[in-house]
Motif scaffolding. Structure first.
Motif, PDB file in Angstrom:
ATOM      1  N   MET A 124       1.476  16.349 124.085  1.00 44.68           N
ATOM      2  CA  MET A 124       2.508  17.195 123.518  1.00 44.68           C
ATOM      3  C   MET A 124       3.879  16.575 123.812  1.00 44.68           C
ATOM      4  O   MET A 124       4.090  15.982 124.860  1.00 44.68           O
ATOM      5  CB  MET A 124       2.428  18.595 124.116  1.00 44.68           C
ATOM      6  N   LYS A 125       4.797  16.737 122.873  1.00 43.73           N
ATOM      7  CA  LYS A 125       6.166  16.257 123.033  1.00 43.73           C
ATOM      8  C   LYS A 125       7.117  17.451 123.070  1.00 43.73           C
ATOM      9  O   LYS A 125       6.767  18.545 122.625  1.00 43.73           O
ATOM     10  CB  LYS A 125       6.538  15.311 121.905  1.00 43.73           C
ATOM     11  N   TYR A 126       8.332  17.190 123.590  1.00 41.64           N
ATOM     12  CA  TYR A 126       9.280  18.274 123.817  1.00 41.64           C
ATOM     13  C   TYR A 126      10.683  17.902 123.361  1.00 41.64           C
ATOM     14  O   TYR A 126      11.079  16.736 123.433  1.00 41.64           O
ATOM     15  CB  TYR A 126       9.337  18.606 125.318  1.00 41.64           C
ATOM     16  N   HIS A 127      11.420  18.898 122.910  1.00 41.09           N
ATOM     17  CA  HIS A 127      12.855  18.788 122.641  1.00 41.09           C
ATOM     18  C   HIS A 127      13.597  19.546 123.733  1.00 41.09           C
ATOM     19  O   HIS A 127      13.043  20.458 124.357  1.00 41.09           O
ATOM     20  CB  HIS A 127      13.236  19.456 121.313  1.00 41.09           C
ATOM     21  N   VAL A 128      14.865  19.169 123.920  1.00 39.14           N
ATOM     22  CA  VAL A 128      15.761  19.957 124.758  1.00 39.14           C
ATOM     23  C   VAL A 128      16.843  20.489 123.833  1.00 39.14           C
ATOM     24  O   VAL A 128      17.421  19.732 123.040  1.00 39.14           O
ATOM     25  CB  VAL A 128      16.375  19.096 125.888  1.00 39.14           C
ATOM     26  N   LYS A 129      17.103  21.786 123.904  1.00 35.84           N
ATOM     27  CA  LYS A 129      18.079  22.382 122.996  1.00 35.84           C
ATOM     28  C   LYS A 129      19.003  23.340 123.722  1.00 35.84           C
ATOM     29  O   LYS A 129      18.663  23.886 124.766  1.00 35.84           O
ATOM     30  CB  LYS A 129      17.387  23.071 121.829  1.00 35.84           C
ATOM     31  N   ILE A 130      20.178  23.509 123.123  1.00 37.24           N
ATOM     32  CA  ILE A 130      21.142  24.526 123.522  1.00 37.24           C
ATOM     33  C   ILE A 130      21.499  25.267 122.238  1.00 37.24           C
ATOM     34  O   ILE A 130      22.070  24.679 121.318  1.00 37.24           O
ATOM     35  CB  ILE A 130      22.416  23.907 124.137  1.00 37.24           C
ATOM     36  N   ASN A 131      21.102  26.522 122.167  1.00 36.78           N
ATOM     37  CA  ASN A 131      21.282  27.316 120.938  1.00 36.78           C
ATOM     38  C   ASN A 131      20.637  26.568 119.774  1.00 36.78           C
ATOM     39  O   ASN A 131      19.443  26.336 119.815  1.00 36.78           O
ATOM     40  CB  ASN A 131      22.752  27.630 120.700  1.00 36.78           C
ATOM     41  N   ASP A 132      21.398  26.184 118.739  1.00 35.84           N
ATOM     42  CA  ASP A 132      20.830  25.467 117.594  1.00 35.84           C
ATOM     43  C   ASP A 132      21.071  23.966 117.661  1.00 35.84           C
ATOM     44  O   ASP A 132      20.893  23.270 116.666  1.00 35.84           O
ATOM     45  CB  ASP A 132      21.425  26.010 116.288  1.00 35.84           C
ATOM     46  N   LEU A 133      21.499  23.456 118.808  1.00 35.21           N
ATOM     47  CA  LEU A 133      21.772  22.029 118.976  1.00 35.21           C
ATOM     48  C   LEU A 133      20.664  21.390 119.798  1.00 35.21           C
ATOM     49  O   LEU A 133      20.249  21.919 120.823  1.00 35.21           O
ATOM     50  CB  LEU A 133      23.110  21.815 119.686  1.00 35.21           C
ATOM     51  N   TYR A 134      20.203  20.223 119.335  1.00 37.23           N
ATOM     52  CA  TYR A 134      19.115  19.508 119.986  1.00 37.23           C
ATOM     53  C   TYR A 134      19.625  18.202 120.572  1.00 37.23           C
ATOM     54  O   TYR A 134      20.338  17.444 119.901  1.00 37.23           O
ATOM     55  CB  TYR A 134      17.991  19.221 118.981  1.00 37.23           C
ATOM     56  N   PHE A 135      19.246  17.923 121.816  1.00 34.83           N
ATOM     57  CA  PHE A 135      19.673  16.730 122.539  1.00 34.83           C
ATOM     58  C   PHE A 135      19.193  15.469 121.827  1.00 34.83           C
ATOM     59  O   PHE A 135      18.036  15.356 121.440  1.00 34.83           O
ATOM     60  CB  PHE A 135      19.099  16.771 123.960  1.00 34.83           C
ATOM     61  N   VAL A 136      20.122  14.488 121.679  1.00 32.23           N
ATOM     62  CA  VAL A 136      19.792  13.187 121.091  1.00 32.23           C
ATOM     63  C   VAL A 136      19.794  12.120 122.175  1.00 32.23           C
ATOM     64  O   VAL A 136      18.823  11.379 122.344  1.00 32.23           O
ATOM     65  CB  VAL A 136      20.789  12.816 119.963  1.00 32.23           C
ATOM     66  N   SER A 137      20.909  11.991 122.912  1.00 35.37           N
ATOM     67  CA  SER A 137      21.017  10.953 123.936  1.00 35.37           C
ATOM     68  C   SER A 137      22.190  11.271 124.859  1.00 35.37           C
ATOM     69  O   SER A 137      22.909  12.240 124.654  1.00 35.37           O
ATOM     70  CB  SER A 137      21.233   9.579 123.298  1.00 35.37           C
ATOM     71  N   TRP A 138      22.400  10.376 125.843  1.00 35.59           N
ATOM     72  CA  TRP A 138      23.532  10.533 126.753  1.00 35.59           C
ATOM     73  C   TRP A 138      24.781   9.845 126.233  1.00 35.59           C
ATOM     74  O   TRP A 138      25.779   9.742 126.938  1.00 35.59           O
ATOM     75  CB  TRP A 138      23.189   9.992 128.145  1.00 35.59           C
ATOM     76  N   GLY A 139      24.783   9.339 125.016  1.00 32.35           N
ATOM     77  CA  GLY A 139      25.962   8.700 124.443  1.00 32.35           C
ATOM     78  C   GLY A 139      26.111   7.260 124.901  1.00 32.35           C
ATOM     79  O   GLY A 139      25.330   6.757 125.698  1.00 32.35           O
ATOM     80  N   GLU A 140      27.131   6.600 124.400  1.00 27.37           N
ATOM     81  CA  GLU A 140      27.326   5.176 124.663  1.00 27.37           C
ATOM     82  C   GLU A 140      27.527   4.857 126.130  1.00 27.37           C
ATOM     83  O   GLU A 140      27.032   3.858 126.637  1.00 27.37           O
ATOM     84  CB  GLU A 140      28.508   4.645 123.855  1.00 27.37           C
ATOM     85  N   ASP A 141      28.274   5.684 126.842  1.00 29.11           N
ATOM     86  CA  ASP A 141      28.558   5.373 128.246  1.00 29.11           C
ATOM     87  C   ASP A 141      27.668   6.141 129.219  1.00 29.11           C
ATOM     88  O   ASP A 141      27.831   6.038 130.429  1.00 29.11           O
ATOM     89  CB  ASP A 141      30.028   5.608 128.574  1.00 29.11           C
ATOM     90  N   GLY A 142      26.729   6.898 128.721  1.00 32.56           N
ATOM     91  CA  GLY A 142      25.795   7.610 129.579  1.00 32.56           C
ATOM     92  C   GLY A 142      26.320   8.875 130.227  1.00 32.56           C
ATOM     93  O   GLY A 142      25.668   9.431 131.103  1.00 32.56           O
ATOM     94  N   THR A 143      27.510   9.333 129.815  1.00 33.01           N
ATOM     95  CA  THR A 143      28.084  10.515 130.446  1.00 33.01           C
ATOM     96  C   THR A 143      28.380  11.648 129.475  1.00 33.01           C
ATOM     97  O   THR A 143      28.764  12.730 129.906  1.00 33.01           O
ATOM     98  CB  THR A 143      29.406  10.168 131.168  1.00 33.01           C
ATOM     99  N   GLN A 144      28.235  11.402 128.188  1.00 32.12           N
ATOM    100  CA  GLN A 144      28.561  12.428 127.193  1.00 32.12           C
ATOM    101  C   GLN A 144      27.349  12.677 126.301  1.00 32.12           C
ATOM    102  O   GLN A 144      27.087  11.909 125.372  1.00 32.12           O
ATOM    103  CB  GLN A 144      29.753  11.996 126.351  1.00 32.12           C
ATOM    104  N   PRO A 145      26.603  13.738 126.579  1.00 31.57           N
ATOM    105  CA  PRO A 145      25.413  13.998 125.774  1.00 31.57           C
ATOM    106  C   PRO A 145      25.767  14.234 124.310  1.00 31.57           C
ATOM    107  O   PRO A 145      26.798  14.823 124.005  1.00 31.57           O
ATOM    108  CB  PRO A 145      24.803  15.242 126.410  1.00 31.57           C
TER     109      PRO A 145
END
Length: 61
Positions: free
Chosen positions: A1-22
């Protein structure tokens, strides 16, 4: 099974280019959302960003 992480209707993609801004995607573009193989890792990310872990729907692949 696989999982998403979400906040309300927003789904996590990555930590961004510098690793500090999701980055997120909206719920009608789930192909961009990160699919976690492990619920442990998904829970770690969810704890950091204040989100929740949800299973990936079967039709998402």
């Amino acid at each position: 099974m696989k999982y998403h992480v979400k906040i309300n209707d927003l789904y996590f993609v990555s930590w961004g280019e510098d690793g500090t801004q999701p980055t997120f995607t909206i719920d009608d573009n789930l192909d961009r959302a990160h699919k976690f193989e492990s619920d442990e890792v998904a829970n770690e990310v969810a704890d950091r960003i204040g989100g929740e872990v949800v299973p990936v729907e079967e039709d998402e692949g």
